[in-house]
Design a protein around this motif. Structure first.
Motif, PDB file in Angstrom:
ATOM      1  N   LYS A  53     -63.754 -40.188 -10.966  1.00 42.41           N
ATOM      2  CA  LYS A  53     -62.902 -39.779 -12.093  1.00 42.41           C
ATOM      3  C   LYS A  53     -61.480 -40.336 -11.979  1.00 42.41           C
ATOM      4  N   GLU A  54     -61.081 -40.763 -10.783  1.00 41.86           N
ATOM      5  CA  GLU A  54     -59.735 -41.333 -10.604  1.00 41.86           C
ATOM      6  C   GLU A  54     -59.661 -42.805 -11.001  1.00 41.86           C
ATOM      7  N   TYR A  55     -60.808 -43.425 -11.220  1.00 40.45           N
ATOM      8  CA  TYR A  55     -60.854 -44.855 -11.549  1.00 40.45           C
ATOM      9  C   TYR A  55     -60.015 -45.113 -12.808  1.00 40.45           C
ATOM     10  N   PRO A  56     -59.046 -46.064 -12.761  1.00 40.59           N
ATOM     11  CA  PRO A  56     -58.161 -46.315 -13.908  1.00 40.59           C
ATOM     12  C   PRO A  56     -58.941 -46.594 -15.193  1.00 40.59           C
ATOM     13  N   THR A  76     -49.833 -43.538  -5.406  1.00 38.39           N
ATOM     14  CA  THR A  76     -50.256 -42.817  -6.608  1.00 38.39           C
ATOM     15  C   THR A  76     -50.820 -43.793  -7.616  1.00 38.39           C
ATOM     16  N   LEU A  77     -52.076 -43.619  -7.998  1.00 41.21           N
ATOM     17  CA  LEU A  77     -52.714 -44.502  -8.969  1.00 41.21           C
ATOM     18  C   LEU A  77     -51.979 -44.464 -10.307  1.00 41.21           C
ATOM     19  N   PRO A 135     -51.224 -43.528 -13.728  1.00 43.50           N
ATOM     20  CA  PRO A 135     -51.777 -42.413 -14.501  1.00 43.50           C
ATOM     21  C   PRO A 135     -52.274 -42.860 -15.873  1.00 43.50           C
ATOM     22  N   ASP A 136     -53.466 -42.395 -16.244  1.00 43.49           N
ATOM     23  CA  ASP A 136     -53.983 -42.688 -17.579  1.00 43.49           C
ATOM     24  C   ASP A 136     -53.055 -42.081 -18.622  1.00 43.49           C
ATOM     25  N   CYS A 182     -47.795 -47.576  -6.140  1.00 41.73           N
ATOM     26  CA  CYS A 182     -49.155 -47.733  -5.650  1.00 41.73           C
ATOM     27  C   CYS A 182     -49.413 -49.153  -5.163  1.00 41.73           C
TER      28      CYS A 182
END
Length: 277
Positions: free
Chosen positions: A1-4, A22-23, A25-26, A112
């Motif tokens: 679910k974290e996949y961009p 930190t990836l 954010p969508d 990131c």
């Protein structure tokens, strides 16, 4: 679910990703800024300014942490207290190029470091074209600041077009090899960036982003300093050329150059040649 989210829809998306920090954010607007490693002072200053101003709108900056334009853009984003993500052509625990160690550490803390290559994987020339599809894929638009006709930056721009991303290009002098690639992109239909002000208008008009600039006190210049500063460009110019242009004595010129350098407005690129910062 974290996949961009934006990466989910590109062709040949990576099966998995490694990251530190930190990836992206969508829902947050992301813009890639790429360009030549061996860039000019004009290109470096422009990339830094665009990175800074875009960060001030709340837009995240994506790049590859390479020498030159990439590093300038990401340093600009950090200076603007913004978010930036570096996508590497090696493992996330490998700093490449090694001279960017300080930048690497800052991005780890405030943004990131991202890669599809396993930790410990060394940089390899064949990794970077593959990496470039992620730079454009995770972004909504790509800005090319300086590029030769044959360059990784143009590969990124081509991939951006295939991924239905907006492509912008900073124009340059027609005789400058560093601008040959960007000028060709414009010829082929990329959106031209005539000024940073117009870029901000274009990038923010439909997104709801708002520019928040710091109120910084500009150094006051006397008449002589203003005249010399106006004669100095983002391309290196010799002291002799400046002296002849503004009709000033060499002694007075040295005094003015010293004061402008101390004020952080210009710098010496090589002996007796100066550019704006």
């Amino acid at each position: 679910k974290e996949y961009p989210g934006l990466l989910r829809n590109i062709y040949d998306k990576p099966y998995g990703l490694y990251y530190i920090g930190t990836l992206p954010p969508d829902g947050r607007k992301m813009t890639a800024i790429v360009g030549a490693r061996q860039c000019s002072s004009y290109g470096y200053s422009t990339a830094h300014e665009i990175g800074y101003l875009m960060a001030k709108t709340g837009c995240g900056i994506i790049s590859g942490m390479a020498r030159g334009i990439d590093s300038a853009a990401q340093k600009g984003a950090l200076t603007g207290n913004g978010y930036t993500c570096a996508i590497l052509g090696c493992g996330v625990d490998v700093c490449y190029p090694p001279e960017n160690r300080e930048l690497y550490q800052e991005i780890k803390k405030r943004g990131c470091i991202l890669s599809e290559f396993a930790p410990g994987c060394p940089p390899d020339s064949k990794h970077f074209p593959r990496r470039n599809r992620l730079i454009s894929g995770i972004s909504e638009s790509v800005i090319v600041v300086e590029a030769r006709v044959r360059s990784g930056s143009l590969i990124t721009a081509q991939m951006a077009l295939q991924q239905n991303r907006e492509v912008y290009a900073v124009p340059g002098r027609i005789n400058d090899p560093m601008s040959e690639g960007t000028n060709r992109l414009i010829e082929q239909g990329a959106q031209i960036i005539p000024s940073t002000e117009r870029l901000l208008e274009k990038m923010t008009e439909d997104s709801g982003l708002v520019l928040h600039l710091d109120k910084q006190r500009q150094p006051s210049l006397n008449k002589k300093e203003k005249t010399v500063y106006a004669a100095i460009d983002y391309y290196a110019k010799s002291a002799e050329a400046i002296m002849n242009e503004v009709q000033i004595s060499y002694r007075d010129l040295l005094e003015v150059i010293y004061s402008l350098t101390e004020a952080g407005l210009i710098k010496e690129t090589f002996r007796n040649n100066y550019v704006r910062i």
